[in-house]
Scaffold this motif. Sequence first.
Motif, PDB file in Angstrom:
ATOM      1  N   LEU A 185      10.805   4.448  -4.478  1.00 51.51           N
ATOM      2  CA  LEU A 185       9.908   3.295  -4.568  1.00 51.51           C
ATOM      3  C   LEU A 185      10.457   2.093  -3.802  1.00 51.51           C
ATOM      4  O   LEU A 185       9.708   1.393  -3.119  1.00 51.51           O
ATOM      5  CB  LEU A 185       9.622   2.956  -6.027  1.00 51.51           C
ATOM      6  CG  LEU A 185       8.922   4.071  -6.807  1.00 51.51           C
ATOM      7  CD1 LEU A 185       8.641   3.623  -8.239  1.00 51.51           C
ATOM      8  CD2 LEU A 185       7.663   4.555  -6.121  1.00 51.51           C
ATOM      9  N   PHE A 186      11.767   1.877  -3.886  1.00 53.91           N
ATOM     10  CA  PHE A 186      12.366   0.806  -3.089  1.00 53.91           C
ATOM     11  C   PHE A 186      12.193   1.106  -1.607  1.00 53.91           C
ATOM     12  O   PHE A 186      11.840   0.226  -0.819  1.00 53.91           O
ATOM     13  CB  PHE A 186      13.858   0.623  -3.420  1.00 53.91           C
ATOM     14  CG  PHE A 186      14.488  -0.475  -2.620  1.00 53.91           C
ATOM     15  CD1 PHE A 186      14.433  -1.784  -3.066  1.00 53.91           C
ATOM     16  CD2 PHE A 186      15.112  -0.207  -1.410  1.00 53.91           C
ATOM     17  CE1 PHE A 186      14.988  -2.819  -2.323  1.00 53.91           C
ATOM     18  CE2 PHE A 186      15.673  -1.236  -0.647  1.00 53.91           C
ATOM     19  CZ  PHE A 186      15.612  -2.545  -1.117  1.00 53.91           C
ATOM     20  N   GLY A 187      12.440   2.361  -1.226  1.00 52.45           N
ATOM     21  CA  GLY A 187      12.293   2.751   0.176  1.00 52.45           C
ATOM     22  C   GLY A 187      10.875   2.537   0.683  1.00 52.45           C
ATOM     23  O   GLY A 187      10.669   2.035   1.792  1.00 52.45           O
ATOM     24  N   ALA A 188       9.903   2.909  -0.123  1.00 51.45           N
ATOM     25  CA  ALA A 188       8.504   2.718   0.269  1.00 51.45           C
ATOM     26  C   ALA A 188       8.176   1.230   0.399  1.00 51.45           C
ATOM     27  O   ALA A 188       7.451   0.821   1.311  1.00 51.45           O
ATOM     28  CB  ALA A 188       7.582   3.387  -0.740  1.00 51.45           C
ATOM     29  N   ALA A 189       8.725   0.431  -0.489  1.00 52.56           N
ATOM     30  CA  ALA A 189       8.441  -1.008  -0.514  1.00 52.56           C
ATOM     31  C   ALA A 189       9.117  -1.776   0.618  1.00 52.56           C
ATOM     32  O   ALA A 189       8.729  -2.908   0.902  1.00 52.56           O
ATOM     33  CB  ALA A 189       8.860  -1.592  -1.864  1.00 52.56           C
ATOM     34  N   THR A 190      10.109  -1.168   1.270  1.00 48.04           N
ATOM     35  CA  THR A 190      10.871  -1.882   2.300  1.00 48.04           C
ATOM     36  C   THR A 190      10.987  -1.125   3.621  1.00 48.04           C
ATOM     37  O   THR A 190      11.636  -1.614   4.552  1.00 48.04           O
ATOM     38  CB  THR A 190      12.304  -2.184   1.806  1.00 48.04           C
ATOM     39  OG1 THR A 190      12.977  -0.952   1.528  1.00 48.04           O
ATOM     40  CG2 THR A 190      12.302  -3.086   0.586  1.00 48.04           C
ATOM     41  N   HIS A 191      10.386   0.038   3.735  1.00 50.47           N
ATOM     42  CA  HIS A 191      10.648   0.909   4.884  1.00 50.47           C
ATOM     43  C   HIS A 191      10.401   0.254   6.242  1.00 50.47           C
ATOM     44  O   HIS A 191      11.089   0.558   7.203  1.00 50.47           O
ATOM     45  CB  HIS A 191       9.843   2.211   4.768  1.00 50.47           C
ATOM     46  CG  HIS A 191       8.395   2.034   5.025  1.00 50.47           C
ATOM     47  ND1 HIS A 191       7.526   1.515   4.075  1.00 50.47           N
ATOM     48  CD2 HIS A 191       7.650   2.280   6.124  1.00 50.47           C
ATOM     49  CE1 HIS A 191       6.318   1.453   4.600  1.00 50.47           C
ATOM     50  NE2 HIS A 191       6.364   1.915   5.833  1.00 50.47           N
ATOM     51  N   ASP A 192       9.462  -0.633   6.354  1.00 54.74           N
ATOM     52  CA  ASP A 192       9.146  -1.270   7.639  1.00 54.74           C
ATOM     53  C   ASP A 192       9.634  -2.709   7.744  1.00 54.74           C
ATOM     54  O   ASP A 192       9.192  -3.458   8.616  1.00 54.74           O
ATOM     55  CB  ASP A 192       7.628  -1.253   7.876  1.00 54.74           C
ATOM     56  CG  ASP A 192       7.138   0.022   8.537  1.00 54.74           C
ATOM     57  OD1 ASP A 192       7.962   0.820   9.021  1.00 54.74           O
ATOM     58  OD2 ASP A 192       5.905   0.225   8.563  1.00 54.74           O
ATOM     59  N   VAL A 193      10.568  -3.108   6.909  1.00 55.55           N
ATOM     60  CA  VAL A 193      11.016  -4.502   6.901  1.00 55.55           C
ATOM     61  C   VAL A 193      11.595  -4.924   8.257  1.00 55.55           C
ATOM     62  O   VAL A 193      11.554  -6.100   8.613  1.00 55.55           O
ATOM     63  CB  VAL A 193      12.015  -4.767   5.743  1.00 55.55           C
ATOM     64  CG1 VAL A 193      13.366  -4.113   5.998  1.00 55.55           C
ATOM     65  CG2 VAL A 193      12.136  -6.253   5.463  1.00 55.55           C
ATOM     66  N   GLY A 194      12.073  -3.986   9.038  1.00 56.36           N
ATOM     67  CA  GLY A 194      12.593  -4.307  10.374  1.00 56.36           C
ATOM     68  C   GLY A 194      11.539  -4.837  11.327  1.00 56.36           C
ATOM     69  O   GLY A 194      11.865  -5.370  12.397  1.00 56.36           O
ATOM     70  N   LYS A 195      10.279  -4.727  10.940  1.00 55.21           N
ATOM     71  CA  LYS A 195       9.216  -5.266  11.789  1.00 55.21           C
ATOM     72  C   LYS A 195       9.187  -6.787  11.761  1.00 55.21           C
ATOM     73  O   LYS A 195       8.484  -7.401  12.566  1.00 55.21           O
ATOM     74  CB  LYS A 195       7.866  -4.671  11.397  1.00 55.21           C
ATOM     75  CG  LYS A 195       7.785  -3.192  11.794  1.00 55.21           C
ATOM     76  CD  LYS A 195       6.439  -2.583  11.515  1.00 55.21           C
ATOM     77  CE  LYS A 195       6.435  -1.118  11.961  1.00 55.21           C
ATOM     78  NZ  LYS A 195       5.121  -0.494  11.763  1.00 55.21           N
ATOM     79  N   LEU A 239       0.824  -1.219   0.000  1.00 59.05           N
ATOM     80  CA  LEU A 239       0.000   0.000   0.000  1.00 59.05           C
ATOM     81  C   LEU A 239       0.854   1.263   0.000  1.00 59.05           C
ATOM     82  O   LEU A 239       0.578   2.214  -0.738  1.00 59.05           O
ATOM     83  CB  LEU A 239      -0.939  -0.014   1.208  1.00 59.05           C
ATOM     84  CG  LEU A 239      -2.005  -1.111   1.171  1.00 59.05           C
ATOM     85  CD1 LEU A 239      -2.665  -1.266   2.525  1.00 59.05           C
ATOM     86  CD2 LEU A 239      -3.027  -0.836   0.082  1.00 59.05           C
ATOM     87  N   VAL A 240       1.895   1.275   0.814  1.00 61.18           N
ATOM     88  CA  VAL A 240       2.778   2.450   0.861  1.00 61.18           C
ATOM     89  C   VAL A 240       3.521   2.590  -0.467  1.00 61.18           C
ATOM     90  O   VAL A 240       3.688   3.697  -0.981  1.00 61.18           O
ATOM     91  CB  VAL A 240       3.741   2.382   2.068  1.00 61.18           C
ATOM     92  CG1 VAL A 240       4.738   3.534   2.048  1.00 61.18           C
ATOM     93  CG2 VAL A 240       2.946   2.394   3.380  1.00 61.18           C
ATOM     94  N   TYR A 241       3.946   1.483  -1.037  1.00 60.87           N
ATOM     95  CA  TYR A 241       4.590   1.491  -2.354  1.00 60.87           C
ATOM     96  C   TYR A 241       3.649   2.080  -3.402  1.00 60.87           C
ATOM     97  O   TYR A 241       4.048   2.928  -4.212  1.00 60.87           O
ATOM     98  CB  TYR A 241       4.991   0.057  -2.718  1.00 60.87           C
ATOM     99  CG  TYR A 241       5.476  -0.131  -4.132  1.00 60.87           C
ATOM    100  CD1 TYR A 241       6.782   0.217  -4.481  1.00 60.87           C
ATOM    101  CD2 TYR A 241       4.649  -0.678  -5.109  1.00 60.87           C
ATOM    102  CE1 TYR A 241       7.238   0.033  -5.781  1.00 60.87           C
ATOM    103  CE2 TYR A 241       5.099  -0.859  -6.407  1.00 60.87           C
ATOM    104  CZ  TYR A 241       6.395  -0.508  -6.737  1.00 60.87           C
ATOM    105  OH  TYR A 241       6.847  -0.685  -8.028  1.00 60.87           O
ATOM    106  N   ASP A 242       2.394   1.666  -3.383  1.00 64.51           N
ATOM    107  CA  ASP A 242       1.418   2.171  -4.348  1.00 64.51           C
ATOM    108  C   ASP A 242       1.234   3.684  -4.194  1.00 64.51           C
ATOM    109  O   ASP A 242       1.202   4.414  -5.190  1.00 64.51           O
ATOM    110  CB  ASP A 242       0.085   1.448  -4.168  1.00 64.51           C
ATOM    111  CG  ASP A 242      -0.933   1.853  -5.212  1.00 64.51           C
ATOM    112  OD1 ASP A 242      -0.679   1.620  -6.414  1.00 64.51           O
ATOM    113  OD2 ASP A 242      -1.975   2.414  -4.834  1.00 64.51           O
ATOM    114  N   VAL A 243       1.127   4.157  -2.969  1.00 63.56           N
ATOM    115  CA  VAL A 243       0.990   5.600  -2.729  1.00 63.56           C
ATOM    116  C   VAL A 243       2.253   6.332  -3.182  1.00 63.56           C
ATOM    117  O   VAL A 243       2.174   7.403  -3.794  1.00 63.56           O
ATOM    118  CB  VAL A 243       0.657   5.890  -1.250  1.00 63.56           C
ATOM    119  CG1 VAL A 243       0.799   7.373  -0.922  1.00 63.56           C
ATOM    120  CG2 VAL A 243      -0.757   5.413  -0.931  1.00 63.56           C
ATOM    121  N   ALA A 244       3.414   5.763  -2.916  1.00 63.97           N
ATOM    122  CA  ALA A 244       4.665   6.393  -3.356  1.00 63.97           C
ATOM    123  C   ALA A 244       4.722   6.485  -4.881  1.00 63.97           C
ATOM    124  O   ALA A 244       5.213   7.488  -5.426  1.00 63.97           O
ATOM    125  CB  ALA A 244       5.872   5.618  -2.821  1.00 63.97           C
TER     126      ALA A 244
END
Length: 191
Positions: free
Chosen positions: A67-77, A40-45
């Motif tokens: 776009l990469f950042g949006a697609a991975t920003h929360d990967v630490g979760k 969803l965040v990737y789509d908005v980005a």
Amino acid sequence: MSLRRAVCGPGGPDRVLPPEVVDLLVAVQAPARLGAHLRLVYDVACEVTGWLSSAHPELVVDVGAVLFGAATHDVGKVVFRQELSVPGSRHEAAGRQLLLARGFPERLARFAGSHGSWRADGVGVEDLLVSVADKVWKGARVEDLEQLLVERIAAASGVPVWEAFVSLDDCLQGLAEAADRRLAFQNGFAV
């Protein structure tokens, strides 16, 4: 598998996560809800960067990085799973480290660590765009974050700040209006 459905199946946005991000999420056994959120965040980005390229082409942006950042920003979760349902920021450094450990370059891994730190010195326009996408996907509007982006747009475009504000506001308001649909999609997946 519900993760694959969350990141590239029907019912969500038409855009799906890039294959390298899907592979990463599968490899780290990301929860389906995290995959849905990242999609969803990737789509908005994608929407915000598309608007920006059209409305303010003078502002030079590394769209691929955003776009990469949006697609991975929360990967630490995947490390701090409790932060999928309660506030926290420990996932930020963990996400950056996870991406670096998996061979992603710092220029891309940084978004996992910077998406919650838009007030920090040296934050670039790409970081601001990832942070904005991470807020507006759910209808949240953050005035000081948006003001930083407005100032960058105005400076690069040579337009008055108020004009840059109106332009950005129109874009973000349109995106925020679909927040309920996005939240329903995300909440359809287990934590």
